[in-house]
Design a protein around this motif. Sequence first.
Motif, PDB file in Angstrom:
ATOM      1  N   ALA A  11     -31.555 -19.721 -42.933  1.00 10.26           N
ATOM      2  CA  ALA A  11     -30.479 -19.111 -43.701  1.00 10.26           C
ATOM      3  C   ALA A  11     -29.218 -19.965 -43.671  1.00 10.26           C
ATOM      4  O   ALA A  11     -28.625 -20.279 -44.715  1.00 10.26           O
ATOM      5  CB  ALA A  11     -30.181 -17.710 -43.156  1.00 10.26           C
ATOM      6  N   LEU A  12     -28.801 -20.353 -42.476  1.00  9.65           N
ATOM      7  CA  LEU A  12     -27.564 -21.126 -42.345  1.00  9.65           C
ATOM      8  C   LEU A  12     -27.694 -22.522 -42.933  1.00  9.65           C
ATOM      9  O   LEU A  12     -26.724 -23.064 -43.480  1.00  9.65           O
ATOM     10  CB  LEU A  12     -27.161 -21.206 -40.874  1.00  9.65           C
ATOM     11  CG  LEU A  12     -26.774 -19.872 -40.219  1.00  9.65           C
ATOM     12  CD1 LEU A  12     -26.401 -20.082 -38.754  1.00  9.65           C
ATOM     13  CD2 LEU A  12     -25.613 -19.218 -40.964  1.00  9.65           C
ATOM     14  N   SER A  13     -28.866 -23.117 -42.840  1.00 10.08           N
ATOM     15  CA  SER A  13     -29.049 -24.463 -43.389  1.00 10.08           C
ATOM     16  C   SER A  13     -28.957 -24.454 -44.910  1.00 10.08           C
ATOM     17  O   SER A  13     -28.382 -25.374 -45.509  1.00 10.08           O
ATOM     18  CB  SER A  13     -30.391 -25.047 -42.936  1.00 10.08           C
ATOM     19  OG  SER A  13     -31.484 -24.295 -43.444  1.00 10.08           O
ATOM     20  N   HIS A  14     -29.505 -23.426 -45.540  1.00 10.12           N
ATOM     21  CA  HIS A  14     -29.427 -23.354 -46.999  1.00 10.12           C
ATOM     22  C   HIS A  14     -28.001 -23.093 -47.469  1.00 10.12           C
ATOM     23  O   HIS A  14     -27.568 -23.644 -48.487  1.00 10.12           O
ATOM     24  CB  HIS A  14     -30.364 -22.257 -47.519  1.00 10.12           C
ATOM     25  CG  HIS A  14     -31.802 -22.652 -47.502  1.00 10.12           C
ATOM     26  ND1 HIS A  14     -32.600 -22.498 -46.395  1.00 10.12           N
ATOM     27  CD2 HIS A  14     -32.597 -23.220 -48.446  1.00 10.12           C
ATOM     28  CE1 HIS A  14     -33.823 -22.933 -46.666  1.00 10.12           C
ATOM     29  NE2 HIS A  14     -33.844 -23.373 -47.891  1.00 10.12           N
ATOM     30  N   VAL A  15     -27.277 -22.280 -46.733  1.00 11.85           N
ATOM     31  CA  VAL A  15     -25.872 -22.059 -47.075  1.00 11.85           C
ATOM     32  C   VAL A  15     -25.074 -23.341 -46.854  1.00 11.85           C
ATOM     33  O   VAL A  15     -24.191 -23.696 -47.644  1.00 11.85           O
ATOM     34  CB  VAL A  15     -25.282 -20.916 -46.225  1.00 11.85           C
ATOM     35  CG1 VAL A  15     -23.782 -20.780 -46.483  1.00 11.85           C
ATOM     36  CG2 VAL A  15     -25.983 -19.603 -46.546  1.00 11.85           C
ATOM     37  N   SER A  16     -25.392 -24.051 -45.780  1.00 10.53           N
ATOM     38  CA  SER A  16     -24.710 -25.305 -45.489  1.00 10.53           C
ATOM     39  C   SER A  16     -24.940 -26.328 -46.596  1.00 10.53           C
ATOM     40  O   SER A  16     -24.018 -27.066 -46.977  1.00 10.53           O
ATOM     41  CB  SER A  16     -25.189 -25.860 -44.150  1.00 10.53           C
ATOM     42  OG  SER A  16     -24.491 -27.033 -43.808  1.00 10.53           O
ATOM     43  N   ILE A  17     -26.153 -26.368 -47.135  1.00 13.92           N
ATOM     44  CA  ILE A  17     -26.453 -27.291 -48.231  1.00 13.92           C
ATOM     45  C   ILE A  17     -25.616 -26.956 -49.461  1.00 13.92           C
ATOM     46  O   ILE A  17     -25.168 -27.848 -50.197  1.00 13.92           O
ATOM     47  CB  ILE A  17     -27.966 -27.242 -48.571  1.00 13.92           C
ATOM     48  CG1 ILE A  17     -28.720 -28.109 -47.578  1.00 13.92           C
ATOM     49  CG2 ILE A  17     -28.238 -27.745 -49.975  1.00 13.92           C
ATOM     50  CD1 ILE A  17     -28.370 -29.587 -47.647  1.00 13.92           C
ATOM     51  N   ALA A  18     -25.389 -25.661 -49.695  1.00 17.98           N
ATOM     52  CA  ALA A  18     -24.521 -25.264 -50.807  1.00 17.98           C
ATOM     53  C   ALA A  18     -23.117 -25.829 -50.601  1.00 17.98           C
ATOM     54  O   ALA A  18     -22.473 -26.309 -51.548  1.00 17.98           O
ATOM     55  CB  ALA A  18     -24.472 -23.737 -50.924  1.00 17.98           C
ATOM     56  N   GLY A  19     -22.635 -25.789 -49.370  1.00 14.47           N
ATOM     57  CA  GLY A  19     -21.330 -26.365 -49.067  1.00 14.47           C
ATOM     58  C   GLY A  19     -21.305 -27.863 -49.264  1.00 14.47           C
ATOM     59  O   GLY A  19     -20.327 -28.433 -49.775  1.00 14.47           O
ATOM     60  N   VAL A  20     -22.387 -28.531 -48.854  1.00 13.72           N
ATOM     61  CA  VAL A  20     -22.495 -29.980 -49.045  1.00 13.72           C
ATOM     62  C   VAL A  20     -22.455 -30.325 -50.529  1.00 13.72           C
ATOM     63  O   VAL A  20     -21.748 -31.253 -50.953  1.00 13.72           O
ATOM     64  CB  VAL A  20     -23.795 -30.504 -48.405  1.00 13.72           C
ATOM     65  CG1 VAL A  20     -24.075 -31.942 -48.844  1.00 13.72           C
ATOM     66  CG2 VAL A  20     -23.699 -30.437 -46.888  1.00 13.72           C
ATOM     67  N   ALA A  21     -23.224 -29.576 -51.322  1.00 14.43           N
ATOM     68  CA  ALA A  21     -23.252 -29.825 -52.765  1.00 14.43           C
ATOM     69  C   ALA A  21     -21.867 -29.639 -53.382  1.00 14.43           C
ATOM     70  O   ALA A  21     -21.421 -30.449 -54.209  1.00 14.43           O
ATOM     71  CB  ALA A  21     -24.260 -28.889 -53.428  1.00 14.43           C
ATOM     72  N   LEU A  22     -21.170 -28.581 -52.971  1.00 14.43           N
ATOM     73  CA  LEU A  22     -19.820 -28.348 -53.484  1.00 14.43           C
ATOM     74  C   LEU A  22     -18.878 -29.476 -53.053  1.00 14.43           C
ATOM     75  O   LEU A  22     -17.997 -29.885 -53.815  1.00 14.43           O
ATOM     76  CB  LEU A  22     -19.295 -27.002 -52.976  1.00 14.43           C
ATOM     77  CG  LEU A  22     -17.909 -26.591 -53.481  1.00 14.43           C
ATOM     78  CD1 LEU A  22     -17.900 -26.481 -55.006  1.00 14.43           C
ATOM     79  CD2 LEU A  22     -17.480 -25.265 -52.848  1.00 14.43           C
ATOM     80  N   GLY A  23     -19.083 -29.980 -51.834  1.00 13.81           N
ATOM     81  CA  GLY A  23     -18.264 -31.090 -51.361  1.00 13.81           C
ATOM     82  C   GLY A  23     -18.402 -32.317 -52.237  1.00 13.81           C
ATOM     83  O   GLY A  23     -17.410 -32.993 -52.549  1.00 13.81           O
ATOM     84  N   PHE A  24     -19.636 -32.619 -52.662  1.00 15.57           N
ATOM     85  CA  PHE A  24     -19.842 -33.751 -53.564  1.00 15.57           C
ATOM     86  C   PHE A  24     -19.177 -33.510 -54.918  1.00 15.57           C
ATOM     87  O   PHE A  24     -18.631 -34.437 -55.531  1.00 15.57           O
ATOM     88  CB  PHE A  24     -21.337 -34.004 -53.763  1.00 15.57           C
ATOM     89  CG  PHE A  24     -21.973 -34.787 -52.647  1.00 15.57           C
ATOM     90  CD1 PHE A  24     -21.626 -36.108 -52.425  1.00 15.57           C
ATOM     91  CD2 PHE A  24     -22.925 -34.205 -51.824  1.00 15.57           C
ATOM     92  CE1 PHE A  24     -22.211 -36.843 -51.398  1.00 15.57           C
ATOM     93  CE2 PHE A  24     -23.511 -34.921 -50.796  1.00 15.57           C
ATOM     94  CZ  PHE A  24     -23.154 -36.249 -50.572  1.00 15.57           C
ATOM     95  N   ILE A  25     -19.217 -32.271 -55.400  1.00 13.03           N
ATOM     96  CA  ILE A  25     -18.652 -31.964 -56.708  1.00 13.03           C
ATOM     97  C   ILE A  25     -17.135 -32.111 -56.710  1.00 13.03           C
ATOM     98  O   ILE A  25     -16.542 -32.709 -57.610  1.00 13.03           O
ATOM     99  CB  ILE A  25     -19.052 -30.541 -57.151  1.00 13.03           C
ATOM    100  CG1 ILE A  25     -20.550 -30.494 -57.466  1.00 13.03           C
ATOM    101  CG2 ILE A  25     -18.257 -30.109 -58.377  1.00 13.03           C
ATOM    102  CD1 ILE A  25     -21.051 -29.114 -57.836  1.00 13.03           C
ATOM    103  N   ILE A  26     -16.481 -31.553 -55.671  1.00 19.41           N
ATOM    104  CA  ILE A  26     -15.009 -31.582 -55.634  1.00 19.41           C
ATOM    105  C   ILE A  26     -14.478 -32.769 -54.827  1.00 19.41           C
ATOM    106  O   ILE A  26     -13.277 -32.871 -54.587  1.00 19.41           O
ATOM    107  CB  ILE A  26     -14.443 -30.264 -55.066  1.00 19.41           C
ATOM    108  CG1 ILE A  26     -14.862 -30.082 -53.606  1.00 19.41           C
ATOM    109  CG2 ILE A  26     -14.910 -29.081 -55.912  1.00 19.41           C
ATOM    110  CD1 ILE A  26     -14.280 -28.827 -52.969  1.00 19.41           C
ATOM    111  N   GLU A  27     -15.395 -33.650 -54.376  1.00 18.57           N
ATOM    112  CA  GLU A  27     -15.037 -34.882 -53.667  1.00 18.57           C
ATOM    113  C   GLU A  27     -14.290 -34.604 -52.363  1.00 18.57           C
ATOM    114  O   GLU A  27     -13.240 -35.186 -52.078  1.00 18.57           O
ATOM    115  CB  GLU A  27     -14.223 -35.800 -54.578  1.00 18.57           C
ATOM    116  CG  GLU A  27     -15.003 -36.263 -55.808  1.00 18.57           C
ATOM    117  CD  GLU A  27     -14.212 -37.216 -56.676  1.00 18.57           C
ATOM    118  OE1 GLU A  27     -13.006 -37.415 -56.401  1.00 18.57           O
ATOM    119  OE2 GLU A  27     -14.788 -37.764 -57.629  1.00 18.57           O
ATOM    120  N   VAL A  28     -14.873 -33.685 -51.598  1.00 14.18           N
ATOM    121  CA  VAL A  28     -14.403 -33.392 -50.248  1.00 14.18           C
ATOM    122  C   VAL A  28     -15.527 -33.767 -49.288  1.00 14.18           C
ATOM    123  O   VAL A  28     -16.695 -33.663 -49.657  1.00 14.18           O
ATOM    124  CB  VAL A  28     -14.040 -31.890 -50.101  1.00 14.18           C
ATOM    125  CG1 VAL A  28     -13.688 -31.549 -48.650  1.00 14.18           C
ATOM    126  CG2 VAL A  28     -12.879 -31.543 -51.015  1.00 14.18           C
TER     127      VAL A  28
END
Length: 270
Positions: free
Chosen positions: A44-61
């Motif tokens: 559960a936490l790893s999949h949520v973490s991947i969502a955060g990683v993906a958002l980081g790439f999108i907003i360049e964080v």
Amino acid sequence: MLDLDIFLFPFFQKTLFVGFLIGIVAPLIGVFIVLRRLSMIGDALSHVSIAGVALGFIIEVYPLALGIVFALIASFAIEKLRKAYPSYAELSIAIIMSGGIAFASVLFTSGKGFNINVQDYLFGSIVALNTADIWIVFAVTLIVITFVVISYKELFLVTLDEDAASVSGLSTRLYNILITTLTALVISVVIKIVGALLVSALITIPVACSLVVGKSFRHTMWMAIIFSEIAMMGGLIIAGIWNFAPGGTVVLLSIALLMLSFLFSRKKSL
């Protein structure tokens, strides 16, 4: 003939160092997760973490930082839902994991050009680590070890008998939150080298091995770390020499160790 020159490369030396740290911290927190019957929390936490990683790439964080934030938020949500559904604790994990997968899928389809980078977080990579990643893994390792050493007795009681811990005056809610929070931290820093799809196995399988041969809680914890280190270091070396996927190699070696544990335990009982 094996190509052992990879041991001379700085990136692989860094990978082995990070792998050594992960080999300690993953089973250390995994013991408490498994014994609390929350083994699937890693997924559960790893999949949520991947969502955060993906958002980081999108907003360049910095992707890993945003992945950690997302995992921490998810960990608090899981604890909140566990209280809302006390008789169905696993339901909270299913809800959060579904939400994480859904959010990640939306971000993947909206991403432009970052999906290749995200592959490193999904499946792991021995060449993707940078200096910031190493320092974060080191910091999380120190935090987890310090917490376990200082709060060992309390964690032992909360893990094995939460009702007794509550009666004795311990704040079980606080310790549950702390354990879940540390789990989120561990998972967030592990996914880059092992991959989000396999990080849960790294936390649970070494513990499963140790439960077969462990003679006490403390012995089980130490054996989990030993099994984890063998799988992690051996898997990374094999992956580096033969260019295999690091996460898959580590997990397959962990499963092989589990099978050997059962075999050893069976022979011992005969």
